[in-house]
Enzyme design. Structure first.
Site, short mmCIF file in Angstrom:
data_model
loop_
_atom_site.label_atom_id
_atom_site.label_comp_id
_atom_site.label_asym_id
_atom_site.label_seq_id
_atom_site.Cartn_x
_atom_site.Cartn_y
_atom_site.Cartn_z
N GLU A 197 -28.17 -83.60 -33.36
CA GLU A 197 -27.46 -82.32 -33.25
C GLU A 197 -27.91 -81.56 -32.00
O GLU A 197 -27.15 -80.79 -31.42
CB GLU A 197 -27.69 -81.46 -34.51
CG GLU A 197 -26.64 -80.38 -34.69
CD GLU A 197 -26.62 -79.77 -36.07
OE1 GLU A 197 -25.57 -79.78 -36.73
OE2 GLU A 197 -27.68 -79.28 -36.52
N HIS A 201 -37.26 -106.72 -44.08
CA HIS A 201 -36.51 -107.63 -44.95
C HIS A 201 -35.04 -107.25 -44.97
O HIS A 201 -34.29 -107.65 -45.85
CB HIS A 201 -37.11 -107.59 -46.35
CG HIS A 201 -38.56 -107.98 -46.33
ND1 HIS A 201 -38.99 -109.27 -46.46
CD2 HIS A 201 -39.67 -107.23 -46.10
CE1 HIS A 201 -40.32 -109.30 -46.35
NE2 HIS A 201 -40.75 -108.08 -46.13
N LYS A 252 -15.35 -78.30 -39.56
CA LYS A 252 -15.26 -77.24 -40.56
C LYS A 252 -13.87 -76.61 -40.56
O LYS A 252 -13.29 -76.36 -41.61
CB LYS A 252 -16.30 -76.15 -40.28
CG LYS A 252 -17.71 -76.57 -40.59
CD LYS A 252 -18.63 -75.37 -40.45
CE LYS A 252 -20.07 -75.84 -40.38
NZ LYS A 252 -21.01 -74.79 -40.04
O1 LIG Z 1 -28.08 -72.72 -42.88
P1 LIG Z 1 -26.60 -72.77 -42.77
O2 LIG Z 1 -26.05 -71.62 -41.99
O3 LIG Z 1 -25.98 -72.89 -44.12
O4 LIG Z 1 -26.23 -74.04 -41.94
C1 LIG Z 1 -26.48 -75.33 -42.39
C2 LIG Z 1 -26.17 -76.35 -41.32
O5 LIG Z 1 -24.79 -76.41 -41.09
C3 LIG Z 1 -24.23 -76.27 -39.82
O6 LIG Z 1 -23.00 -76.88 -39.85
C4 LIG Z 1 -25.05 -76.72 -38.64
O7 LIG Z 1 -24.46 -77.77 -37.94
C5 LIG Z 1 -26.46 -77.06 -38.99
O8 LIG Z 1 -27.22 -76.93 -37.83
C6 LIG Z 1 -26.97 -76.16 -40.06
O9 LIG Z 1 -28.32 -76.42 -40.29
#
Ligand SMILES: O=P(O)(O)OC[C@H]1O[C@H](O)[C@H](O)[C@@H](O)[C@@H]1O
Length: 535
Positions: free
Chosen positions: A328, A357, A461
């Site tokens: 990331e 293995h 997302k």
């Molecule tokens: O801690 P949050 O805001 O729920 O985020 C949780 C995760 O989701 C995101 O999509 C990011 O890509 C991550 O870097 C992050 O750790």
């Protein structure tokens, strides 16, 4: 140089001594002798490395090291609050840590108690990505039979996955504290996990808020939900700590302390490793050497995958943790100057000797697109070991397999780094994490990218959001037509979403496979001719 075929064992021993990096304060050594870099390589890289040191120094002093998000990058301050650029930040770090200790103490002593049971004995952590991977690594690496609480995780929006965890918690739910962890406070997987947990408590007549704690950014959606519903506590997450480097904030420290682990040891190991990795003498700086070896292996373009092989069961989750930290951070389309570079290094691995293995066959003989990092742990176990043969224990075999595999790979010109650590203690784990955090930062400078943002994650997302939007429209359409069945193509056309017919089809198949929305599927003459309706 092409492996042991070219270099004798004697020459390798000389190379080992020449390049061995020793970190006295944490008892680590880093051996790069089985990386085939040419003798002039370290000198050649000294200019870019000095620039990386300068960028790191500026970052630690509070520069905006994450320009896209206009943020500082402060995970190093978490274990050295006196280094933070503002007194307020240092105070917030110290106060939060003191709060973590206080809260855990109160809870262990039963002064903070659940609604109906005498004590909290179980811990359910809900989070994803950086809000889960660190806590999972720590819990698994350091946990044991004397833990103060048993720890479980929801790290997905998989309903069956959550059922499985809740079944393990079983009758102990009234004694379970739930930590909901999200920096942004708006991550859907985590929100869903929280709602599922809330329902499980309610189903037993329990008030969720009396068993819930949030770790989140101030004023986030989660923060507001926690306040509105009278949760036990909220611990802060700060915008200057990235998710994937948050394990030494409340995100990792609170669950670890609740589990009964030595968080001060972890922080001190990290602090000591930070000191080791601030040294500008490259042969004394294991993070700089790691970054340079990654650069050498993949020619600064990530052409070689990073295989992480700890010979220790307790470090199994290290590769998963590093997968997020490295991929990331380094997997970026654009350089800091805006040029398209498509950088990154792929990370995978589990543990040795187990993997010997499985896929090690390919590593020795197959496609040559990787380098290995062996992690050797000197201490085998607490106490003495059984001799499994004359003069040999199981632990002796573990080292034998590590060295054997390393040699077998090198004979075929396949490179490896060997990191040796004294044990799997809290201090060692803190130092290991700190080592990789800094190596990632250095490497990012060498290839001129921003290691601290993740713009690519948003696309997935957003697309998920539009799938759910299509599903909502589809269901209201199906309900509106009162049972008239249609194929995916007919329904997509009727909804005015002809272009989205494949999504409509996938959503319909999923809806029909589950009872919740009452979608019925009738076979058609072809798989795509199936008709769907809602009763
Ligand atoms: O801690 P949050 O805001 O729920 O985020 C949780 C995760 O989701 C995101 O999509 C990011 O890509 C991550 O870097 C992050 O750790």
């Amino acid at each position: 140089m092409a492996g042991e075929g070219v270099m004798s064992q004697r020459e390798l021993w000389e190379r080992y001594k020449k390049y061995l990096c020793i970190c006295p304060t944490v008892g680590f050594t880093l051996d790069i002798s089985r990386m085939n870099f040419a003798d002039g390589f370290l000198d050649q890289m000294s200019g870019p490395l000095q620039a990386a040191f300068a960028a790191m120094e500026a970052l630690e002093k509070g520069a905006i090291a994450n320009p896209d998000e206009n943020r500082r990058v402060g995970h190093y301050w978490l274990r050295a609050p006196e280094m933070s650029p503002e007194a307020g930040i240092g105070r917030a770090i110290r106060d939060t840590l003191a709060d973590v200790h206080w809260f855990a103490e109160e809870l262990h002593e039963g002064r903070i108690a659940p609604q109906t049971a005498e004590r909290f004995t179980q811990l359910l952590v809900i989070g994803i990505g950086g809000s889960a991977l660190g806590p999972q690594l720590v819990a698994d690496a350091l946990g044991g039979p004397s833990d103060k609480m048993r720890v479980f995780f929801f790290d997905n929006t998989d309903p069956d996955g959550m059922d499985r965890v809740l079944a393990q918690v079983g009758d102990k739910l009234p004694e379970t504290l739930t930590l909901v962890v999200s920096k942004s406070g708006g991550t859907k997987e985590t929100r869903n996990g929280m709602l599922e947990a809330e329902r499980a408590y309610q189903a037993r007549g329990l008030t969720f808020g009396a068993h819930a704690v949030a770790i989140t950014g101030e004023h986030s959606e989660l923060d507001q939900y926690a306040k509105k519903n009278g949760w036990l506590r909220a611990f802060p997450m700060w915008d200057w700590v990235g998710g994937r480097t948050s394990v030494m904030s409340a995100v990792g420290m609170l669950p670890a302390r609740l589990q009964g682990l030595d968080i001060d040891g972890m922080l001190s190991g990290a602090r000591d490793m930070d000191r080791e990795t601030r040294q500008r003498d490259v042969l004394r700086n294991p993070a700089a050497l790691l970054a340079l070896m990654w650069y050498h292996a993949g020619k600064g373009r990530g052409t070689q995958d990073m295989v992480i092989l700890p010979y220790k069961d307790r470090l199994l989750l290290m590769s998963r943790y590093l997968q997020q930290l490295v991929m990331e951070s380094l997997g970026k389309e654009k350089a800091l100057d805006g040029k398209v570079v498509n950088q990154g290094i792929a990370v995978y691995g589990n543990k040795g000797s187990t993997d010997q293995h499985a896929y090690v066959q390919q590593l020795r003989e197959g496609v040559h697109n990787f380098f290995v990092t062996f992690i050797e742990v000197l201490k085998d176990r607490e106490g003495a070991s059984l001799p499994v043969e004359e003069n040999a224990t199981s632990g002796d075999y573990l080292l034998g397999f590590l060295l054997g595999t390393r040699r077998a790979l090198f004979e075929k010109g396949r490179e490896s780094i060997t990191l040796t650590v004294p044990d799997v203690s809290a201090r060692t784990l803190g130092a290991l994490i700190a080592l990789y955090e800094r190596a990632v930062g250095f490497y990012a400078s060498l290839v001129n990218i921003n290691a601290y943002h993740q713009p690519g994650v948003e696309a997935g997302k957003k697309a998920a959001g539009s799938v759910l939007e299509i599903q909502r429209k589809l269901l209201s359409h199906l309900r509106g037509t009162k049972g008239t069945p249609g194929t995916a193509e007919e329904l997509a056309a009727a909804m005015g979403a002809t272009d989205e017919v494949e999504t409509v089809f996938k959503v319909l198949e999923h809806l029909a496979a589950n009872p919740h929305h009452g979608v019925k599927r009738t076979e058609g003459t072809t798989p795509f001719g199936a008709r769907f309706s809602v009763k």
